[in-house]
Design an enzyme around this catalytic site. Structure first.
Site, PDB file in Angstrom:
ATOM      1  N   ASP A  45      -1.239  48.715 -10.579  1.00 29.56           N
ATOM      2  CA  ASP A  45      -1.189  47.949  -9.343  1.00 29.56           C
ATOM      3  C   ASP A  45      -2.626  47.697  -8.885  1.00 29.56           C
ATOM      4  O   ASP A  45      -3.443  48.625  -8.818  1.00 29.56           O
ATOM      5  CB  ASP A  45      -0.424  48.741  -8.285  1.00 29.56           C
ATOM      6  CG  ASP A  45      -0.435  48.043  -6.940  1.00 29.56           C
ATOM      7  OD1 ASP A  45       0.399  47.156  -6.730  1.00 29.56           O
ATOM      8  OD2 ASP A  45      -1.305  48.389  -6.114  1.00 29.56           O
TER       9      ASP A  45
ATOM     10  N   ASP B 270      -4.977  36.256  -9.113  1.00 26.72           N
ATOM     11  CA  ASP B 270      -3.797  35.388  -9.184  1.00 26.72           C
ATOM     12  C   ASP B 270      -2.588  36.278  -9.444  1.00 26.72           C
ATOM     13  O   ASP B 270      -1.973  36.224 -10.503  1.00 26.72           O
ATOM     14  CB  ASP B 270      -3.972  34.342 -10.284  1.00 26.72           C
ATOM     15  CG  ASP B 270      -2.786  33.377 -10.374  1.00 26.72           C
ATOM     16  OD1 ASP B 270      -1.942  33.392  -9.455  1.00 26.72           O
ATOM     17  OD2 ASP B 270      -2.716  32.630 -11.364  1.00 26.72           O
TER      18      ASP B 270
ATOM     19  N   PRO C 295      -1.652  34.157  -0.455  1.00 25.97           N
ATOM     20  CA  PRO C 295      -1.812  35.254   0.498  1.00 25.97           C
ATOM     21  C   PRO C 295      -0.627  35.461   1.427  1.00 25.97           C
ATOM     22  O   PRO C 295      -0.428  36.567   1.933  1.00 25.97           O
ATOM     23  CB  PRO C 295      -3.066  34.840   1.287  1.00 25.97           C
ATOM     24  CG  PRO C 295      -3.843  33.993   0.340  1.00 25.97           C
ATOM     25  CD  PRO C 295      -2.803  33.225  -0.426  1.00 25.97           C
TER      26      PRO C 295
END
Length: 215
Positions: free
Chosen positions: A117, A135, A140
């Site tokens: 992550d 990406d 956002p």
């Protein structure tokens, strides 16, 4: 399109579909990306490296279908690339159907893949980069998981800034303009640019570029 693979990953169900000519990745029933275009994904990396115009260590957040990684290896400025991808299935697919789109880049000795992550990885790694190209979401304000929203807020931008070398560039891909995110960038970085990329339908894709001051 035919379902070629279907797996459970860190963020739920991930599906690879294809028709022999093109492929697409679906996350929890929502379209994430495909192999049909790629202009903005390539620009994400190319614009960052061209702005730097110096030998660069590159971090790519999100392997996707490989357009950004392949573009990084085409640049004369790239020294090394670290790709952080949280979905093991996506990495596996680049040994199979998606390999032509990343142009076999995972075999390049300059490339290192971290299956992690991105937020968690940024919190623990001491490494710094000249270009950070993200990406991992549709933008956002349109994230793959709720937890990813923190990446584009105060904490995430602070983490990213700490991983940037002086004069470094942060590039962020978005499927649409997000004025509030642009404002946050302008509040933290010395220079901010917005690069729209026209698409066949709908709003242009957007690449945000933010630079730190040189030492």
């Amino acid at each position: 399109m035919e379902v070629l693979d279907q797996r459970k990953g860190p963020h739920g169900e991930l599906v690879l579909r294809g028709d022999g000519e093109h492929y697409e990745i679906i996350s929890n029933g929502v379209f994430l990306m495909d192999t049909r275009a790629g202009a903005s994904e390539r620009l994400l990396v190319r614009a960052a490296l061209d702005r730097l115009a110096r030998p660069a260590d590159v971090l790519i957040g999100g392997l996707g279908v490989g357009f950004s990684l392949a573009e990084a290896l085409r640049s004369p400025y790239t020294r090394r690339v670290t790709v952080v991808e949280c979905e093991p299935a996506v990495v596996d697919w680049h040994a199979g159907p998606l390999r032509p789109y990343s142009e076999g880049a995972l075999d390049d000795p300059r490339v290192r893949v971290e299956c992690a992550d991105l937020l968690a990885w940024l919190r623990t790694t001491p490494e710094a980069y000249d270009a950070l190209c993200l990406d991992i979401d549709n933008g956002p304000d349109w994230t793959v998981s709720e937890a990813n929203a923190a990446l584009y807020g105060d904490e995430g931008l602070d983490l990213l800034a700490r991983r940037m070398r002086p004069g470094g560039v942060l590039a962020v891909w978005s499927a649409a303009a997000v004025p509030a995110f642009e404002d946050r960038l302008r509040g933290r970085f010395a220079e901010v640019g917005v690069c729209p990329v026209e698409v066949a339908r709908g709003e242009p894709d957007i690449v945000y570029l933010a630079s730190t001051r040189a030492a």
